[in-house]
Design an enzyme around this catalytic site. Structure first.
Site, PDB file in Angstrom:
ATOM      1  N   CYS A  32       0.867  -1.164   0.000  1.00 24.49           N
ATOM      2  CA  CYS A  32       0.000   0.000   0.000  1.00 24.49           C
ATOM      3  C   CYS A  32       0.915   1.228   0.000  1.00 24.49           C
ATOM      4  O   CYS A  32       2.068   1.131   0.420  1.00 24.49           O
ATOM      5  CB  CYS A  32      -0.914  -0.001   1.217  1.00 24.49           C
ATOM      6  SG  CYS A  32      -2.304   1.137   1.100  1.00 24.49           S
ATOM      7  N   CYS A  75      -4.317  -0.792  -2.214  1.00 21.34           N
ATOM      8  CA  CYS A  75      -4.835   0.553  -2.462  1.00 21.34           C
ATOM      9  C   CYS A  75      -4.635   0.878  -3.933  1.00 21.34           C
ATOM     10  O   CYS A  75      -3.673   0.430  -4.563  1.00 21.34           O
ATOM     11  CB  CYS A  75      -4.188   1.595  -1.560  1.00 21.34           C
ATOM     12  SG  CYS A  75      -2.455   1.929  -1.844  1.00 21.34           S
ATOM     13  N   CYS A  79       5.513  -1.217 -10.397  1.00 16.76           N
ATOM     14  CA  CYS A  79       5.992  -2.101  -9.342  1.00 16.76           C
ATOM     15  C   CYS A  79       7.419  -2.548  -9.663  1.00 16.76           C
ATOM     16  O   CYS A  79       7.700  -2.964 -10.787  1.00 16.76           O
ATOM     17  CB  CYS A  79       5.067  -3.316  -9.237  1.00 16.76           C
ATOM     18  SG  CYS A  79       5.220  -4.232  -7.707  1.00 16.76           S
TER      19      CYS A  79
END
Length: 293
Positions: free
Chosen positions: A129, A205, A213
């Site tokens: 998150c 989220c 990522c």
């Protein structure tokens, strides 16, 4: 063979499930069938106080949706799936008479309880998150406890806060989790040569899901379980606590679905849609639903 329900019986079952907490209890125990859970575990997973929980369990047992048994010092409650199947059959009876092909039951993405099996190589899950202060912290706590050694969960943030949200830590502590070691940390800690290999990355989220990522050690699968941020709820303290309790419940629903998957023996082609289905459970953000569609 599933018992046929009369209309009066169906009304009785629907009435018992019409209360939101009772519905969540039954859905939780359906994920843990056939073994069931101790009353204390049900209360912890759903953040329900003992007195309130006892009333709901009694109501569900009275109509035959739950059955209880004693194991040592604990009372174990288990779902009676035949009653649920009978109710579904009653509700879809006309449908199946006219068009039986559309009423065929498909295998659920998550089924019965997986018993704990010792393993030297647990499945490593990283929950991400943006701030790593609330949702990801709670998910890490639940996943490590419910994983029973089959899962080793971590959490991190792309832009971590200085410390976890006090409401998250307070809720976890009240539910019996050890919170001493929780801290907000950067996902950079999981990128070094000495970082543990990751099997699954879960973003909880929407902002974290939209960020690029990094390449974590291992070959992780990535899935998005978007949930609203309880820390954004303003107003009275009770409203804030209620938001964190709801976020915790939404997370435990997903985690209990995950731990009851036979993920050790599933192929990626089988696992990916199952994880996406879990992400579409109640409480999913609109963006999460759109991405999974």
């Amino acid at each position: 063979m599933t018992t046929r329900l009369e209309a009066a019986n169906a009304v009785e079952l629907l009435g018992a499930l019409a209360q939101p907490t009772r519905l969540e209890i039954f859905r939780l125990l359906m994920r843990y069938r056939p073994h069931g859970l101790a009353a204390g575990d049900i209360g912890r997973l759903l953040a329900v106080q003992h007195n309130t929980l006892s009333t709901h369990l009694a109501a569900l047992e009275q109509v035959g949706l739950l059955a209880s048994r004693r194991e040592g010092r604990h009372i174990i409650f288990a779902a009676v799936p035949d009653r649920a199947d009978a109710l579904l059959g009653f509700l879809s009876e006309a449908c199946c008479t006219e068009r039986p092909s559309v009423c065929g039951s498909e295998a659920a993405s998550y089924l019965s309880r997986r018993e704990a099996e010792p393993t030297e190589k647990p499945w490593r899950v990283l929950i991400v998150c943006t701030g790593n202060s609330a949702r990801s912290i709670m998910a890490e706590a639940v996943m490590n406890r419910e994983g029973l050694g089959r899962i080793r969960a971590y959490s991190a943030g792309s832009r971590p806060h200085e410390e976890p949200h006090p409401q998250a830590l307070r809720l976890l502590a009240d539910l019996g989790y050890e919170t001493t070691d929780f801290r907000s940390k950067s996902w950079d800690e999981f990128l070094g040569a000495d970082a543990p290999p990751i099997d699954l990355v879960v973003t909880v989220c929407d902002s974290a899901a939209e960020e690029e990522c990094p390449s974590f050690p291992g070959a992780p699968l990535r899935v998005h379980w978007g949930l609203d941020d309880p820390a954004r709820i303003g107003g009275p303290a009770e409203a804030q606590r209620a938001a964190f309790r709801q976020s915790y419940r939404d997370l435990t629903a997903r985690v209990t679905a995950l731990v009851n998957l036979p993920f050790e023996t599933m192929t990626l082609a089988e696992l990916a849609p199952a994880l996406e289905a879990i992400g579409r459970m109640d409480g999913a953000t609109p963006k999460s639903l759109a991405q999974a569609a």
